[in-house]
Design an enzyme around this catalytic site. Structure first.
Site: not given
Lengths: 207, 234
Positions: A45-47
């Site tokens: 998840s790119e966060n």
């Protein structure tokens, strides 16, 4: 019968191999996680998370634990957390094997448009431009045609691009196509869809 | 050395000026410096440029500063959840610079590391590349992006020791470390300040050298998309 959302997601899951680190976009791509079976897949998840788990049970939501769609999620035994610069370092650095994402248009040279429609409300590209420019393989999952029945697979995109010549494979409700030299190549037709129907529904050059 | 202040307003004392560039940590409403944002609203500082991945929601997070018309320009990757933002943007009251999310994070990291610019493939062949220098490396095209150095960084962490060493919690880390690094002054708000020697030095996520002022407080930690699953039947 063309494939429904779940069949498209299941077909996209076949693209994933044991041991892959993968980023899934919002919408149908999110459903891909339901169809990975016994394969050992780590979701990014790119966060700032590797090893994204399922949604929490009610009462177990944690405001500090969300996915890139801002939904509450859970962690797994393998999970690691990191900051946004590191997260996009691994994306830009080609460490993420594949991204599966939705699209508004794909061109026959692999150009992708999925972030803005001129004249309409623009919310931003988020991490989409970084993902398509950085990951090993870009797989688009989308309906073959738009709501007016027009092909979303085009000779050239009409909308502003998210990335230039970045798409490798397209999975639609009508079949599977690869971006190759000179155009798109039919890999698979959906159940009950003929190659002729697929060609007719496609504006891009099919080689 | 005393970095600890009693309130967010005191921590901001003397550092706010109209027209300044502020880098803010957070992703959506997760890990946002909500106390410092409230204090900036109360201070009434105007014409702000804010580099932040998102712009909050109506009435919470950076949405508060939009509501009070304190923001002149946003540098963000995604601003979808804020009606007041859209109203001001469409009416021309608010300037907006879209950055791809990873480019924004790297611009902050680079700025904090003394790197004035870097080349990236992200955005090549798109509107993002317009007006930017491009260069071939090994036959591939890259565009030049600039590092960001902010006048002030505002970030949120889970724990700090009194020297400013920070530990974040889960995905609330997000943009906070790069945002902290790129500020000439960085103020961190945390849930708990512990005495030095309490944190395991091997577990510090951001060393105190980046953090100039600290404030402890209670956070609302609002959830934007509460999503749950049903208990699986056995």
């Amino acid at each position: 019968m063309p494939w429904d959302r779940n069949r498209m997601a299941a077909r996209a899951a076949e693209e994933l191999e044991d041991g892959m680190y993968v980023n899934l976009g919002i919408g149908i791509p999110t459903l891909v996680a339901n169809y990975t079976g016994d394969k050992d897949i780590t979701l990014q998840s790119e966060n700032g998370m590797l090893g994204m788990g399922p949604f929490p049970l009610e009462g177990h939501e944690d405001a500090d634990l969300i996915n890139a769609g801002k939904q509450t999620i859970t962690e797994l035994a393998r999970t690691s957390y990191f900051d946004s610069a590191s997260s996009f370092g691994m994306i830009r650095g080609g460490k993420i094997a594949a991204a599966i994402l939705g699209a508004m248009e794909v061109a026959e040279n692999g150009d992708l448009a999925n972030w803005m429609i001129p004249g309409k409300l623009v919310k931003g590209m988020g991490g989409a431009m970084d993902l398509v420019a950085g990951v090993g393989r870009v797989i688009v999952v989308m309906d073959h045609t738009n709501k007016h029945g027009e092909s979303k697979l085009l000779k050239q995109c009409t909308l502003p691009l998210t990335g230039k010549a970045v798409v490798n494979r397209i999975i639609t409700n009508l079949g599977v196509l690869d971006v190759v030299e000179g155009g798109l190549k039919i890999i698979d037709c959906a159940d009950g869809v003929s190659e002729e129907e697929l060609r007719t529904a496609t504006k891009a050059t099919i080689v | 050395m005393n970095k600890t202040y009693d309130t967010a307003a005191e921590a901001l004392d003397g550092v706010l000026t109209d027209g300044m560039l502020i880098a803010a940590g957070g992703f959506g409403l997760c890990g946002i410096p909500e106390l410092l944002i409230s204090a900036i609203r109360n201070a009434g500082t105007r014409d702000l440029t804010i580099a932040s991945n998102n712009a909050g929601v109506d009435g919470f997070g950076l949405g508060m500063l939009l509501e009070s018309r304190q923001v002149r320009k946003m540098i963000s990757s995604y601003v979808g959840e804020n009606a007041e933002f859209m109203r001001q943007y469409l009416s021309g009251e608010l300037e907006l610079e879209f950055n791809p999310q990873g480019t924004l994070a790297e611009r902050m990291r680079a700025g904090g590391c003394g790197i004035p610019g870097f080349y990236t493939r992200t955005g090549v062949g798109t509107v993002i590349a317009e007006g930017k220098e491009n260069k071939l490396f090994d036959g591939e095209e890259y565009i030049l992006e600039r590092g960001i150095v902010a006048d002030l960084s505002i970030v949120k962490a889970w724990k700090a020791d009194d020297t400013g060493n920070l530990i974040f919690r889960k995905t609330a880390r997000n943009f906070n470390p790069p945002a902290a690094m790129c500020g000439r002054i960085c103020i961190a708000e945390v849930e708990e300040i512990v005495p030095r020697g309490t944190l395991d030095p091997d577990h510090v996520h951001l060393p105190g050298i980046y953090v100039h002022r600290l404030v402890q407080g209670t956070h609302e930690k609002r959830i934007e998309q509460r999503t749950t699953r049903k208990m699986e039947k056995v």
